[in-house]
Design a protein around this motif. Structure first.
Motif, PDB file in Angstrom:
ATOM      1  N   TYR A  11       0.863  -1.180   0.000  1.00  0.00           N
ATOM      2  CA  TYR A  11       0.000   0.000   0.000  1.00  0.00           C
ATOM      3  C   TYR A  11       0.898   1.228   0.000  1.00  0.00           C
ATOM      4  CZ  TYR A  11      -3.017  -3.749   1.611  1.00  0.00           C
ATOM      5  OH  TYR A  11      -3.687  -4.936   1.714  1.00  0.00           O
ATOM      6  N   LEU A  14       4.304   1.218   1.816  1.00  0.00           N
ATOM      7  CA  LEU A  14       4.352   0.025   2.674  1.00  0.00           C
ATOM      8  C   LEU A  14       4.401  -1.246   1.820  1.00  0.00           C
ATOM      9  CD1 LEU A  14       4.075  -1.139   5.609  1.00  0.00           C
ATOM     10  CD2 LEU A  14       1.621  -1.265   5.161  1.00  0.00           C
ATOM     11  N   VAL A  16       4.135  -5.010   1.566  1.00  0.00           N
ATOM     12  CA  VAL A  16       3.565  -6.083   2.396  1.00  0.00           C
ATOM     13  C   VAL A  16       4.011  -7.451   1.880  1.00  0.00           C
ATOM     14  CG1 VAL A  16       1.450  -7.146   3.271  1.00  0.00           C
ATOM     15  CG2 VAL A  16       1.626  -4.656   3.126  1.00  0.00           C
ATOM     16  N   ALA A  35       0.071 -15.213  11.073  1.00  0.00           N
ATOM     17  CA  ALA A  35      -0.436 -14.372  12.156  1.00  0.00           C
ATOM     18  C   ALA A  35      -1.145 -13.136  11.596  1.00  0.00           C
ATOM     19  CB  ALA A  35       0.741 -13.951  13.034  1.00  0.00           C
ATOM     20  N   ASN A  36      -1.739 -12.366  12.493  1.00  0.00           N
ATOM     21  CA  ASN A  36      -2.328 -11.080  12.118  1.00  0.00           C
ATOM     22  C   ASN A  36      -1.297 -10.221  11.412  1.00  0.00           C
ATOM     23  OD1 ASN A  36      -4.979 -10.896  13.073  1.00  0.00           O
ATOM     24  ND2 ASN A  36      -4.250 -10.773  15.171  1.00  0.00           N
ATOM     25  N   GLY A  37      -1.701  -9.653  10.292  1.00  0.00           N
ATOM     26  CA  GLY A  37      -0.793  -8.718   9.620  1.00  0.00           C
ATOM     27  C   GLY A  37       0.281  -9.384   8.778  1.00  0.00           C
ATOM     28  N   ALA A  38       0.229 -10.697   8.621  1.00  0.00           N
ATOM     29  CA  ALA A  38       1.262 -11.400   7.842  1.00  0.00           C
ATOM     30  C   ALA A  38       1.145 -11.097   6.346  1.00  0.00           C
ATOM     31  CB  ALA A  38       1.168 -12.901   8.075  1.00  0.00           C
ATOM     32  N   GLY A  39      -0.045 -10.663   5.922  1.00  0.00           N
ATOM     33  CA  GLY A  39      -0.235 -10.331   4.504  1.00  0.00           C
ATOM     34  C   GLY A  39      -1.185 -11.277   3.793  1.00  0.00           C
ATOM     35  N   LYS A  40      -1.946 -12.050   4.538  1.00  0.00           N
ATOM     36  CA  LYS A  40      -2.835 -13.057   3.926  1.00  0.00           C
ATOM     37  C   LYS A  40      -3.921 -12.390   3.076  1.00  0.00           C
ATOM     38  CE  LYS A  40      -3.991 -14.809   7.953  1.00  0.00           C
ATOM     39  NZ  LYS A  40      -3.347 -13.794   8.819  1.00  0.00           N
ATOM     40  N   THR A  41      -4.578 -11.396   3.670  1.00  0.00           N
ATOM     41  CA  THR A  41      -5.641 -10.701   2.931  1.00  0.00           C
ATOM     42  C   THR A  41      -5.043  -9.955   1.736  1.00  0.00           C
ATOM     43  OG1 THR A  41      -6.956 -10.456   4.921  1.00  0.00           O
ATOM     44  CG2 THR A  41      -7.454  -8.934   3.127  1.00  0.00           C
ATOM     45  N   THR A  42      -3.884  -9.383   1.944  1.00  0.00           N
ATOM     46  CA  THR A  42      -3.206  -8.668   0.855  1.00  0.00           C
ATOM     47  C   THR A  42      -2.931  -9.613  -0.308  1.00  0.00           C
ATOM     48  OG1 THR A  42      -2.228  -7.191   2.490  1.00  0.00           O
ATOM     49  CG2 THR A  42      -1.200  -7.225   0.313  1.00  0.00           C
ATOM     50  N   GLU A  83     -13.297 -11.113   3.408  1.00  0.00           N
ATOM     51  CA  GLU A  83     -13.411 -11.090   4.863  1.00  0.00           C
ATOM     52  C   GLU A  83     -14.543 -10.126   5.220  1.00  0.00           C
ATOM     53  OE1 GLU A  83      -9.719  -9.795   6.541  1.00  0.00           O
ATOM     54  OE2 GLU A  83     -10.121 -10.743   8.463  1.00  0.00           O
ATOM     55  N   GLU A 162     -10.639 -15.819   5.583  1.00  0.00           N
ATOM     56  CA  GLU A 162     -11.025 -15.980   6.988  1.00  0.00           C
ATOM     57  C   GLU A 162     -12.506 -16.297   7.188  1.00  0.00           C
ATOM     58  OE1 GLU A 162      -8.798 -15.128   9.642  1.00  0.00           O
ATOM     59  OE2 GLU A 162      -7.227 -13.998   8.631  1.00  0.00           O
ATOM     60  N   GLN A 194      -6.956 -17.815  10.015  1.00  0.00           N
ATOM     61  CA  GLN A 194      -6.173 -17.692  11.251  1.00  0.00           C
ATOM     62  C   GLN A 194      -6.344 -18.949  12.078  1.00  0.00           C
ATOM     63  OE1 GLN A 194      -5.830 -14.423  13.830  1.00  0.00           O
ATOM     64  NE2 GLN A 194      -6.542 -13.001  12.266  1.00  0.00           N
TER      65      GLN A 194
HETATM   66  P1  ATP Z   1      -5.373 -10.463   9.447  1.00  0.00           P
HETATM   67  O1  ATP Z   1      -5.357 -11.891   9.720  1.00  0.00           O
HETATM   68  O2  ATP Z   1      -5.267  -9.619  10.683  1.00  0.00           O
HETATM   69  O3  ATP Z   1      -6.456 -10.018   8.512  1.00  0.00           O
HETATM   70  P2  ATP Z   1      -3.492 -10.486   7.266  1.00  0.00           P
HETATM   71  O4  ATP Z   1      -2.434 -11.526   7.309  1.00  0.00           O
HETATM   72  O5  ATP Z   1      -4.649 -10.732   6.381  1.00  0.00           O
HETATM   73  O6  ATP Z   1      -3.970 -10.166   8.726  1.00  0.00           O
HETATM   74  P3  ATP Z   1      -3.182  -8.039   5.819  1.00  0.00           P
HETATM   75  O7  ATP Z   1      -4.594  -7.594   6.089  1.00  0.00           O
HETATM   76  O8  ATP Z   1      -2.851  -8.514   4.477  1.00  0.00           O
HETATM   77  O9  ATP Z   1      -2.756  -9.148   6.872  1.00  0.00           O
HETATM   78  O10 ATP Z   1      -2.242  -6.833   6.246  1.00  0.00           O
HETATM   79  C1  ATP Z   1      -0.837  -6.841   6.041  1.00  0.00           C
HETATM   80  C2  ATP Z   1      -0.270  -5.467   6.389  1.00  0.00           C
HETATM   81  O11 ATP Z   1      -0.762  -4.497   5.463  1.00  0.00           O
HETATM   82  C3  ATP Z   1      -0.651  -4.969   7.766  1.00  0.00           C
HETATM   83  O12 ATP Z   1       0.487  -4.361   8.311  1.00  0.00           O
HETATM   84  C4  ATP Z   1      -1.734  -3.958   7.503  1.00  0.00           C
HETATM   85  O13 ATP Z   1      -1.751  -2.947   8.484  1.00  0.00           O
HETATM   86  C5  ATP Z   1      -1.369  -3.414   6.153  1.00  0.00           C
HETATM   87  N1  ATP Z   1      -2.571  -3.010   5.394  1.00  0.00           N
HETATM   88  C6  ATP Z   1      -3.638  -3.784   5.086  1.00  0.00           C
HETATM   89  N2  ATP Z   1      -4.552  -3.105   4.355  1.00  0.00           N
HETATM   90  C7  ATP Z   1      -4.043  -1.849   4.208  1.00  0.00           C
HETATM   91  C8  ATP Z   1      -4.527  -0.677   3.542  1.00  0.00           C
HETATM   92  N3  ATP Z   1      -5.691  -0.644   2.878  1.00  0.00           N
HETATM   93  N4  ATP Z   1      -3.752   0.426   3.600  1.00  0.00           N
HETATM   94  C9  ATP Z   1      -2.559   0.424   4.251  1.00  0.00           C
HETATM   95  N5  ATP Z   1      -2.049  -0.660   4.884  1.00  0.00           N
HETATM   96  C10 ATP Z   1      -2.786  -1.783   4.878  1.00  0.00           C
END
Ligand code: ATP
Length: 237
Positions: A11, A14, A16, A35-42, A83, A162, A194
């Motif tokens: 993003y 940043l 990811v 884990a949370n924030g690992a980048g799965k949703t990304t 999600e 998720e 998760q």
């Molecule tokens: P979770 O299980 O908590 O959903 P995740 O593994 O899916 O976590 P992501 O949602 O992919 O993780 O987020 C990865 C990183 O990207 C995090 O540090 C998050 O803060 C950042 N991030 C996610 N979406 C955005 C966005 N729209 N703008 C800026 N940063 C973002």
């Protein structure tokens, strides 16, 4: 079915995802855990074309899709259940499902009706509630509707973000029962979770994502037995 090579995205400044490579074969359930924030949703949103890759390649059924517009992907057979469900709240359950099947319209009403009947068979609760407004369903029912809506288009690949988050244990069981049935019917599923234990129990293979990188991959069985995975994601010492 899906091949990802050295994929990076993020993003703005940043970063990811960092050089992620992975694949999904037809008929597999592949779990992405982390884990949370690992980048799965990304990862899922980048595959879905909602977020642009900064480098790397994505191929779906031997066709490059790295720069394809997100709205073109369902017609190719790749759908995502996001999600947070995101059903169309002011529409009924059945209207939501019919919208999910819109890419089939050209193939005739008969197919649409068959798909609708199939979803009601997979999710009997949706049949009971077919006239109810989607916004008034419980969280678990909304999750089922989001899954059923995605399945309406007979996708070759369904990506789920998720699906068990925030749901009661019994509903989670029900969601995983349906994912198991999808596999029996030959569907291909990329599952982000998760709930690593439930995901790996149902999956064929898995990838562990940590700070945007794949740090481990293997058969679901091997990952479940891996001491590092157990310690970090399965709550076992
Ligand atoms: P979770 O299980 O908590 O959903 P995740 O593994 O899916 O976590 P992501 O949602 O992919 O993780 O987020 C990865 C990183 O990207 C995090 O540090 C998050 O803060 C950042 N991030 C996610 N979406 C955005 C966005 N729209 N703008 C800026 N940063 C973002």
């Amino acid at each position: 079915m899906l091949k990802i090579k050295n994929l990076s995205s993020g993003y703005g400044k940043l970063k990811v995802l960092k050089q992620v490579s992975m694949h999904v074969k037809a008929g597999e359930i592949v779990a992405i855990i982390g884990a949370n924030g690992a980048g799965k949703t990304t990862l899922l949103t980048t595959i879905a074309g909602l977020l642009r890759a900064t480098s790397g390649e994505i191929e779906f059924r031997d066709r490059p899709i790295t720069t394809l517009a997100a709205q073109k992907l369902p017609a190719l057979g790749c759908v995502m259940v996001p999600e947070g469900r995101q059903v169309f709240a002011p529409l009924s359950v059945e209207e939501n499902l019919i919208l999910g099947g819109h890419v089939l319209r050209r193939q005739g009403r008969q197919l649409l009706a068959e798909q609708l009947a199939h979803q009601y068979e997979l999710f009997p609760i949706l049949h009971q509630r077919r006239q109810q407004l989607a916004g008034t369903l419980s969280g678990g029912e909304q999750q089922m509707l989001a899954m059923a809506r995605a399945l309406m288009s007979k996708p070759s690949l369904i990506m789920m973000d998720e699906p068990s988050t925030g749901l009661a244990p019994l509903i989670v069981q029900e969601i995983f029962r349906v994912i198991g049935r999808l596999r029996e019917e030959g569907n291909t599923v990329l599952l982000v979770e998760q709930n690593a234990k439930a995901a790996l129990t149902i999956a064929d293979r898995g990838y562990v994502l940590e700070t945007g990188k794949v740090i481990l991959q293997g058969s679901a069985e091997d990952l479940l037995a891996n001491r590092d995975v157990q310690r970090a994601y399965l709550g076992r010492e």
